[in-house]
Design an enzyme around this catalytic site. Sequence first.
Site, mmCIF file in Angstrom:
data_model
loop_
_atom_site.group_PDB
_atom_site.id
_atom_site.type_symbol
_atom_site.label_atom_id
_atom_site.label_comp_id
_atom_site.label_asym_id
_atom_site.label_seq_id
_atom_site.Cartn_x
_atom_site.Cartn_y
_atom_site.Cartn_z
ATOM 1 N N TYR A 153 0.836 -1.207 0.000
ATOM 2 C CA TYR A 153 0.000 0.000 0.000
ATOM 3 C C TYR A 153 0.873 1.260 0.000
ATOM 4 C CZ TYR A 153 -3.828 3.119 1.454
ATOM 5 O OH TYR A 153 -4.769 4.123 1.525
ATOM 6 N N LYS A 157 1.142 4.196 -2.890
ATOM 7 C CA LYS A 157 0.813 5.595 -2.601
ATOM 8 C C LYS A 157 2.022 6.509 -2.836
ATOM 9 C CE LYS A 157 -3.489 4.915 -1.481
ATOM 10 N NZ LYS A 157 -4.573 5.478 -2.313
#
Length: 245
Positions: A153, A157
């Site tokens: 994740y 990002k």
Amino acid sequence: MGLLTGKTALITGAARGIGKGIALKFAAEGANIAFTDLEENKETEMEIAALGVKAKSYASNAADFAQTEEVVNKVHEEFGSIDILVNNAGITKDGLMMRMTEQQWDAVIAVNLKSAFNFIHAVTPIMMRQKSGSIINMASVVGVHGNAGQSNYAASKAGLIALAKSIGQELGSRGVRANAIAPGFIETAMTAQLSEEIREEWKKKIPLRRGGTVEDIANVATFLASDLSSYVTGQVIQVDGGMNM
């Protein structure tokens, strides 16, 4: 006359949560809204249209390049322009690196990062012809600072932040801006599932001593989408109550 009157916004993953909040705020400011999710969402479409703007839901897997090209072409045909793109589609599949599967890694990178490439690639010719446009990538504070158990994740990002900076450099001369928003601890249906103890521990780390709201994110997105930020590009704005100064 709203800040976004006359503009068309395309928002991915906007059937619920932060994406929906941004769509409603944009609509309240006068923008017409095209939004995608894995399935059409007529309920959200009607909720947005009730604000007096044109709204349409599109079923699309944002991670699929061909589907994205098709959807963007439909939106452009039906709305006449695409002035704002918000890359909001995202998933989590958390786990420590030693236990993370290839599937968990690939799925998160595909939905969170490749989808943004897909949509930016598809809207670039449109925005270049218009000589205007605002691209907003929904990143995260973990994309700036990392987080144990979220390497997939966090990497996705961080990629969205670097992507915004790169596109800002590529398209700036054509009047197209690209920025990223990095939310911190935001009160959503997902965070509501955490125990009260965990939530309170989070808040102790935040100088403003509260979780953020969807509206807090939507307000910053509205600034970046509007002409108020006409001289802002390649930036990442952390909306985290000061959690990561």
